[in-house]
Design a protein around this motif. Sequence first.
Motif, PDB file in Angstrom:
ATOM      1  N   GLU A 259       0.832  -1.206   0.000  1.00  0.00           N
ATOM      2  CA  GLU A 259       0.000   0.000   0.000  1.00  0.00           C
ATOM      3  C   GLU A 259       0.866   1.256   0.000  1.00  0.00           C
ATOM      4  O   GLU A 259       0.517   2.261  -0.638  1.00  0.00           O
ATOM      5  CB  GLU A 259      -0.928  -0.026   1.216  1.00  0.00           C
ATOM      6  N   GLU A 260       1.995   1.201   0.676  1.00  0.00           N
ATOM      7  CA  GLU A 260       2.931   2.335   0.666  1.00  0.00           C
ATOM      8  C   GLU A 260       3.532   2.513  -0.728  1.00  0.00           C
ATOM      9  O   GLU A 260       3.702   3.638  -1.202  1.00  0.00           O
ATOM     10  CB  GLU A 260       4.034   2.110   1.701  1.00  0.00           C
ATOM     11  N   ASP A 261       3.849   1.381  -1.380  1.00  0.00           N
ATOM     12  CA  ASP A 261       4.357   1.430  -2.753  1.00  0.00           C
ATOM     13  C   ASP A 261       3.338   2.079  -3.676  1.00  0.00           C
ATOM     14  O   ASP A 261       3.681   2.923  -4.513  1.00  0.00           O
ATOM     15  CB  ASP A 261       4.663   0.013  -3.262  1.00  0.00           C
ATOM     16  N   GLU A 262       2.082   1.686  -3.524  1.00  0.00           N
ATOM     17  CA  GLU A 262       1.011   2.229  -4.359  1.00  0.00           C
ATOM     18  C   GLU A 262       0.897   3.739  -4.186  1.00  0.00           C
ATOM     19  O   GLU A 262       0.823   4.484  -5.176  1.00  0.00           O
ATOM     20  CB  GLU A 262      -0.316   1.558  -4.011  1.00  0.00           C
ATOM     21  N   ASN A 263       0.898   4.202  -2.947  1.00  0.00           N
ATOM     22  CA  ASN A 263       0.774   5.640  -2.677  1.00  0.00           C
ATOM     23  C   ASN A 263       1.956   6.418  -3.254  1.00  0.00           C
ATOM     24  O   ASN A 263       1.785   7.492  -3.846  1.00  0.00           O
ATOM     25  CB  ASN A 263       0.669   5.892  -1.174  1.00  0.00           C
ATOM     26  N   ARG A 264       3.163   5.862  -3.073  1.00  0.00           N
ATOM     27  CA  ARG A 264       4.362   6.551  -3.563  1.00  0.00           C
ATOM     28  C   ARG A 264       4.361   6.625  -5.092  1.00  0.00           C
ATOM     29  O   ARG A 264       4.648   7.680  -5.680  1.00  0.00           O
ATOM     30  CB  ARG A 264       5.615   5.820  -3.085  1.00  0.00           C
ATOM     31  N   VAL A 265       4.029   5.513  -5.731  1.00  0.00           N
ATOM     32  CA  VAL A 265       4.044   5.460  -7.185  1.00  0.00           C
ATOM     33  C   VAL A 265       2.987   6.378  -7.786  1.00  0.00           C
ATOM     34  O   VAL A 265       3.241   7.080  -8.769  1.00  0.00           O
ATOM     35  CB  VAL A 265       3.827   4.010  -7.675  1.00  0.00           C
ATOM     36  N   MET A 266       1.791   6.402  -7.193  1.00  0.00           N
ATOM     37  CA  MET A 266       0.734   7.260  -7.722  1.00  0.00           C
ATOM     38  C   MET A 266       1.083   8.737  -7.562  1.00  0.00           C
ATOM     39  O   MET A 266       0.698   9.568  -8.396  1.00  0.00           O
ATOM     40  CB  MET A 266      -0.595   6.943  -7.027  1.00  0.00           C
ATOM     41  N   LEU A 267       1.820   9.063  -6.512  1.00  0.00           N
ATOM     42  CA  LEU A 267       2.291  10.438  -6.346  1.00  0.00           C
ATOM     43  C   LEU A 267       3.293  10.771  -7.451  1.00  0.00           C
ATOM     44  O   LEU A 267       3.251  11.861  -8.035  1.00  0.00           O
ATOM     45  CB  LEU A 267       2.946  10.605  -4.970  1.00  0.00           C
ATOM     46  N   ASN A 268       4.169   9.812  -7.770  1.00  0.00           N
ATOM     47  CA  ASN A 268       5.141  10.016  -8.851  1.00  0.00           C
ATOM     48  C   ASN A 268       4.449  10.210 -10.190  1.00  0.00           C
ATOM     49  O   ASN A 268       4.844  11.062 -10.996  1.00  0.00           O
ATOM     50  CB  ASN A 268       6.090   8.812  -8.945  1.00  0.00           C
ATOM     51  N   VAL A 269       3.409   9.412 -10.434  1.00  0.00           N
ATOM     52  CA  VAL A 269       2.659   9.512 -11.686  1.00  0.00           C
ATOM     53  C   VAL A 269       1.990  10.885 -11.790  1.00  0.00           C
ATOM     54  O   VAL A 269       2.012  11.521 -12.848  1.00  0.00           O
ATOM     55  CB  VAL A 269       1.591   8.401 -11.781  1.00  0.00           C
ATOM     56  N   ARG A 270       1.424  11.328 -10.684  1.00  0.00           N
ATOM     57  CA  ARG A 270       0.765  12.639 -10.686  1.00  0.00           C
ATOM     58  C   ARG A 270       1.779  13.758 -10.950  1.00  0.00           C
ATOM     59  O   ARG A 270       1.525  14.683 -11.726  1.00  0.00           O
ATOM     60  CB  ARG A 270       0.053  12.874  -9.353  1.00  0.00           C
ATOM     61  N   GLU A 271       2.931  13.655 -10.310  1.00  0.00           N
ATOM     62  CA  GLU A 271       3.966  14.687 -10.457  1.00  0.00           C
ATOM     63  C   GLU A 271       4.514  14.722 -11.878  1.00  0.00           C
ATOM     64  O   GLU A 271       4.705  15.806 -12.449  1.00  0.00           O
ATOM     65  CB  GLU A 271       5.100  14.443  -9.459  1.00  0.00           C
TER      66      GLU A 271
END
Length: 324
Positions: A259-271
């Motif tokens: 779940e932490e991986d998911e949150n981090r990756v989605m933040l990267n995608v948004r950025e």
Amino acid sequence: MLYRDGLSLQDLEALSKMVPTKEEEAKLANYKGDIFELGSAEKLVMAMLKIPFAFPRIEAMLYRETFEDEVFHLRKSFSMLEEACKELRSSRLFLKLLEAVLKTGNRMNVGTIRGGAKAFKLDALLKLADVKGTDGKTTLLHFVVQEIIRSEGLRVSESIMGKINQRSKSGNIEDKEENYRRMGLDLVSGLSTELCNAKKTATIDLDVLASSVTNLADGMRKLQALVEKDMIMEEKKGSFVSSMRSFLKQAETKLKELEEDENRVMLNVREITEYFHGDVSKDESNPLRIFVIVRDFLSMLDHVCKELRSSKTPRSPNPLAPFR
């Protein structure tokens, strides 16, 4: 009692599909006829209903059996997404292409309201092949690529290996120009390989990924309720509860990391999307659309590079003349 030993994944999957409805369960529980008149599946279900929590146990064992594979595939997808973001942000050549597109657009729109632009949305990349010159064949993408391959060829020729390569070849100015072009074309042709994860990411369904993580979390909550509440009185010292508790201890940690991986990756995608494409609309149906655009653009780029590799360098006193 039902345990994992002796049951294959296929067995567990088959048994999990035999869960009876409340009505079916009631009919079998109240059945007074000859048991031999029942089908084999009905007999099996009837026998399983006599075992406390038989079907919840089956679901629990199936969850445990598939948990590691699910986590592995999700981590692999998140890793691909993360690498795709890194590729787009760090690719010097991709940024150089975007800069060339911007400069070309501004040169074509000098004196108009669209001239002097400082940025553009990546969607515009897919329109470069639609703008054709007076010959009906040369597109704006051809021109941009021709400029890039020459500038990249000159840059490479200034490197140590480039100078050594140049000295080993004799020739006139035209030969040198063709050599610059060849070296630059080799570099530009390799962009698809450089952005390989960005291309692969275009095929990912983000909704499926998100629902997979949610399903894992929901399944874990059900399993926790089964072993800590429902079965606590039924099997105080049983190996099933003990085994599942041991599994849960490890699985909880892995799920939290996922779940932490998911949150981090989605933040990267948004950025990365905001970096290249501006504000991300909440109504955007596909948050990974930027990668779809990049994939389609790279396909167009590969096609143009293939055409240029088999053609001679066009010479024109005004490179933008065909588009006037």
